[in-house]
Design an enzyme around this catalytic site. Structure first.
Site, PDB file in Angstrom:
ATOM      1  N   SER A 114       0.812  -1.214   0.000  1.00  0.00           N
ATOM      2  CA  SER A 114       0.000   0.000   0.000  1.00  0.00           C
ATOM      3  C   SER A 114       0.849   1.270   0.000  1.00  0.00           C
ATOM      4  O   SER A 114       1.974   1.287   0.492  1.00  0.00           O
ATOM      5  CB  SER A 114      -0.907   0.012   1.233  1.00  0.00           C
ATOM      6  OG  SER A 114      -0.136  -0.124   2.411  1.00  0.00           O
ATOM      7  N   GLN A 116       1.656   4.316   1.798  1.00  0.00           N
ATOM      8  CA  GLN A 116       1.544   4.402   3.247  1.00  0.00           C
ATOM      9  C   GLN A 116       2.563   5.366   3.821  1.00  0.00           C
ATOM     10  O   GLN A 116       3.490   5.812   3.151  1.00  0.00           O
ATOM     11  CB  GLN A 116       1.762   3.021   3.860  1.00  0.00           C
ATOM     12  CG  GLN A 116       3.131   2.420   3.542  1.00  0.00           C
ATOM     13  CD  GLN A 116       3.284   1.001   4.059  1.00  0.00           C
ATOM     14  OE1 GLN A 116       3.936   0.791   5.093  1.00  0.00           O
ATOM     15  NE2 GLN A 116       2.690   0.028   3.350  1.00  0.00           N
ATOM     16  N   HIS A 118       4.286   6.149   8.089  1.00  0.00           N
ATOM     17  CA  HIS A 118       4.290   5.755   9.493  1.00  0.00           C
ATOM     18  C   HIS A 118       4.294   7.003  10.365  1.00  0.00           C
ATOM     19  O   HIS A 118       5.076   7.925  10.129  1.00  0.00           O
ATOM     20  CB  HIS A 118       5.505   4.890   9.797  1.00  0.00           C
ATOM     21  CG  HIS A 118       5.649   3.722   8.877  1.00  0.00           C
ATOM     22  ND1 HIS A 118       4.664   2.753   8.749  1.00  0.00           N
ATOM     23  CD2 HIS A 118       6.629   3.374   8.009  1.00  0.00           C
ATOM     24  CE1 HIS A 118       5.058   1.861   7.859  1.00  0.00           C
ATOM     25  NE2 HIS A 118       6.239   2.217   7.394  1.00  0.00           N
ATOM     26  N   LYS A 141       7.605   4.483  13.763  1.00  0.00           N
ATOM     27  CA  LYS A 141       8.129   3.350  13.015  1.00  0.00           C
ATOM     28  C   LYS A 141       9.061   3.793  11.884  1.00  0.00           C
ATOM     29  O   LYS A 141       8.845   3.456  10.723  1.00  0.00           O
ATOM     30  CB  LYS A 141       6.962   2.529  12.439  1.00  0.00           C
ATOM     31  CG  LYS A 141       7.373   1.172  11.869  1.00  0.00           C
ATOM     32  CD  LYS A 141       6.210   0.564  11.096  1.00  0.00           C
ATOM     33  CE  LYS A 141       6.638  -0.686  10.349  1.00  0.00           C
ATOM     34  NZ  LYS A 141       5.616  -1.158   9.420  1.00  0.00           N
ATOM     35  N   GLU A 143      12.116   3.307   9.483  1.00  0.00           N
ATOM     36  CA  GLU A 143      12.570   2.001   9.029  1.00  0.00           C
ATOM     37  C   GLU A 143      13.649   2.122   7.971  1.00  0.00           C
ATOM     38  O   GLU A 143      13.832   3.182   7.352  1.00  0.00           O
ATOM     39  CB  GLU A 143      11.393   1.187   8.482  1.00  0.00           C
ATOM     40  CG  GLU A 143      10.715   1.784   7.271  1.00  0.00           C
ATOM     41  CD  GLU A 143       9.428   1.050   6.891  1.00  0.00           C
ATOM     42  OE1 GLU A 143       8.770   0.486   7.785  1.00  0.00           O
ATOM     43  OE2 GLU A 143       9.086   1.061   5.698  1.00  0.00           O
ATOM     44  N   HIS A 281       5.495   6.190   1.048  1.00  0.00           N
ATOM     45  CA  HIS A 281       6.278   5.186   0.329  1.00  0.00           C
ATOM     46  C   HIS A 281       5.400   3.985   0.011  1.00  0.00           C
ATOM     47  O   HIS A 281       4.317   3.812   0.578  1.00  0.00           O
ATOM     48  CB  HIS A 281       7.497   4.743   1.140  1.00  0.00           C
ATOM     49  CG  HIS A 281       7.160   4.137   2.469  1.00  0.00           C
ATOM     50  ND1 HIS A 281       6.763   4.900   3.556  1.00  0.00           N
ATOM     51  CD2 HIS A 281       7.141   2.846   2.909  1.00  0.00           C
ATOM     52  CE1 HIS A 281       6.528   4.115   4.582  1.00  0.00           C
ATOM     53  NE2 HIS A 281       6.737   2.857   4.218  1.00  0.00           N
ATOM     54  N   ARG A 300      -2.573   3.921   5.729  1.00  0.00           N
ATOM     55  CA  ARG A 300      -2.657   3.560   4.310  1.00  0.00           C
ATOM     56  C   ARG A 300      -3.656   4.441   3.571  1.00  0.00           C
ATOM     57  O   ARG A 300      -4.627   4.903   4.164  1.00  0.00           O
ATOM     58  CB  ARG A 300      -3.076   2.097   4.153  1.00  0.00           C
ATOM     59  CG  ARG A 300      -2.150   1.102   4.810  1.00  0.00           C
ATOM     60  CD  ARG A 300      -2.667  -0.329   4.642  1.00  0.00           C
ATOM     61  NE  ARG A 300      -1.770  -1.306   5.257  1.00  0.00           N
ATOM     62  CZ  ARG A 300      -1.837  -1.678   6.536  1.00  0.00           C
ATOM     63  NH1 ARG A 300      -2.781  -1.153   7.307  1.00  0.00           N
ATOM     64  NH2 ARG A 300      -0.991  -2.553   7.022  1.00  0.00           N
ATOM     65  N   LYS A 306      -6.876  -3.276   2.450  1.00  0.00           N
ATOM     66  CA  LYS A 306      -6.977  -3.040   3.890  1.00  0.00           C
ATOM     67  C   LYS A 306      -7.605  -1.675   4.174  1.00  0.00           C
ATOM     68  O   LYS A 306      -7.850  -0.869   3.280  1.00  0.00           O
ATOM     69  CB  LYS A 306      -5.586  -3.130   4.536  1.00  0.00           C
ATOM     70  CG  LYS A 306      -4.955  -4.516   4.448  1.00  0.00           C
ATOM     71  CD  LYS A 306      -3.598  -4.529   5.145  1.00  0.00           C
ATOM     72  CE  LYS A 306      -2.942  -5.898   5.068  1.00  0.00           C
ATOM     73  NZ  LYS A 306      -1.620  -5.922   5.727  1.00  0.00           N
TER      74      LYS A 306
END
Length: 427
Positions: A114, A116, A118, A141, A143, A281, A300, A306
């Site tokens: 997706s 999305q 964070h 989050k 990453e 991203h 998302r 989802k």
């Protein structure tokens, strides 16, 4: 493995979790499936997607301490750390409590994840309080992804000049956001990140993402029809080819059009990308090592079946423009390369040993997790007499203050990734 001095704790072998999200690679084609099979002894189901191999203490996919063989998975790593907090080292326990601050993963991506972002810590706390069933923890989050194969992704907003080109050459977007809004961007003379440009970008992106499903379906259909025709008379750009691929994967989805707004990256094996809070991203294809702060919070807004939260996503983004930094890693010695991101929670080392080569990992004041992704060899702790055989799929939790020697077998190289807390916190 009871209480005592920190040096008395030996590495623990872990049994780890797998996530079967529908974007994963199927059966034995998935590196995640192959690692999970070796790690757990479970048989791979050929008709099932294997998306993520999770290593850590997050409750959505906890690792278990192996207490002597298969079928003894009774204590989670989080429970064991809670009973033996000294394994984290004083600074880590003081900063994050009796838990690992990072989550370590392997991803096998067959089709796009997706669109999305964070949330940062403040937003994560608020979202978790408002919708704990969707946003399952109060942590941020950030990453980092390290490519194992060629790895494709969308990340961050394109710069002003490319954005002008999109609004000039993609009539479906101009039709959606309106000529007036588009012309303001096209006539802008400002640099990337200028406040006025950010405001305009936020306005047109929010308008796009908030469009009704019916209008989006109509525009995606028009876009596909136009590109199918033009493909017969000219070579489509990489982004146009990607958009057609996304349309096959997620028909009539707003993310198909939104892809024009993002940078399109191709990482070669060994190259890495880090993604900070509130940055958009979408991973597209390939396999990677991923490390992040210990969270599973995802907002998302497209390319997914989802739950989507368009309003939250569009309001939280930084709208920073320009191509993201590609990380190549810094050699620590001839065998080990370190990938560092600007976050306290994690860093990742890659160790590659040719047959019969060996390397020392010095004792550090924090915990580590070692993952063998290929080959066979041995692990030896300075305080122990015996060596431990290690092979692909093996995962070890190494407590603080342990010096580790790794060596490759006589007939093949071994590839190992280590995740740990960012070394800068110990300075």
């Amino acid at each position: 493995m009871g209480k005592g001095t920190e040096a008395a704790w030996v590495p623990l072998r872990l049994r780890c979790a797998v996530q079967n999200y529908d974007w994963g690679r199927f059966g034995e084609e998935s590196a995640v499936a192959r690692l999970f099979e070796r790690n757990s002894g479970a048989e791979v189901e050929l008709e099932r997607p294997y998306a993520e191999f999770w290593i850590g203490t997050h409750e959505s996919g906890p690792s278990f301490v192996e207490a002597g063989g298969l079928g003894t998975e009774s204590v989670t790593l989080k429970e064991w750390i809670g009973m033996n907090p000294g394994v984290l080292g004083e600074k880590v326990e003081a900063k994050w409590g009796r838990d690992l601050p990072f989550l370590f993963k392997v991803l096998s991506v067959a089709k796009a994840l997706s669109i999305q972002a964070h949330p940062d810590k403040e937003l994560a706390r608020m979202l978790h309080k408002m919708r704990p069933n969707v946003y399952k923890d109060p942590n941020h989050k950030p990453e980092m992804a390290i490519a194992l194969t060629e790895f494709k992704a969308l990340c961050g907003f394109i710069g002003v000049e490319e954005l002008k080109n999109v609004l000039t050459c993609v009539p479906e977007i101009t039709e959606l956001v309106g000529n007036e809004e588009a012309s303001k961007i096209i006539s802008a003379k400002s640099l990337d990140g200028d406040l006025n440009t950010k405001v305009l970008l936020k306005s047109i992106f929010t308008k796009l993402m908030s469009t009704s499903k019916e209008a989006v379906a109509d525009l995606v259909s028009k876009l596909k029809g136009r590109l199918d025709v033009e493909n017969k008379i000219r070579t489509l750009t990489e982004k146009e080819q990607l958009v057609l691929l996304l349309e096959k994967q997620y028909q009539a989805d707003v993310g198909v059009i939104a892809a024009f707004f993002f940078n399109y990256l191709r990482l070669n094996p060994g190259e890495a990308l880090y993604i900070g809070p509130n940055e958009p991203h979408a991973y597209l294809s390939g396999e990677c090592i991923e490390c992040m702060a210990a969270s599973d919070n995802v907002v998302r807004a497209g390319l997914t079946p989802k739950y989507i939260d368009v309003q939250t996503l569009c309001s939280m983004l930084t709208y920073r423009q320009g191509f993201p930094e590609i990380i190549h890693g810094v050699p620590l010695n001839p065998h080990v390369k370190r990938y560092t991101a600007p976050f306290d929670e994690f860093e990742v080392d890659h160790c590659l040993l040719q047959p019969e080569e060996s390397v020392f990992f010095p004792a550090i004041p924090g915990p580590s997790i070692f993952l063998v992704v290929a080959g066979e060899g041995k692990m030896h702790m300075a305080s122990e007499v015996e060596e431990q055989k290690i092979a692909k799929g093996d995962v070890y939790f190494v407590p603080a203050q342990n010096e580790i020697r790794l060596s490759a077998a006589a007939d093949e190289q071994i590839s190992i990734y280590r995740a740990g807390v960012n070394s800068s916190i110990f300075d």
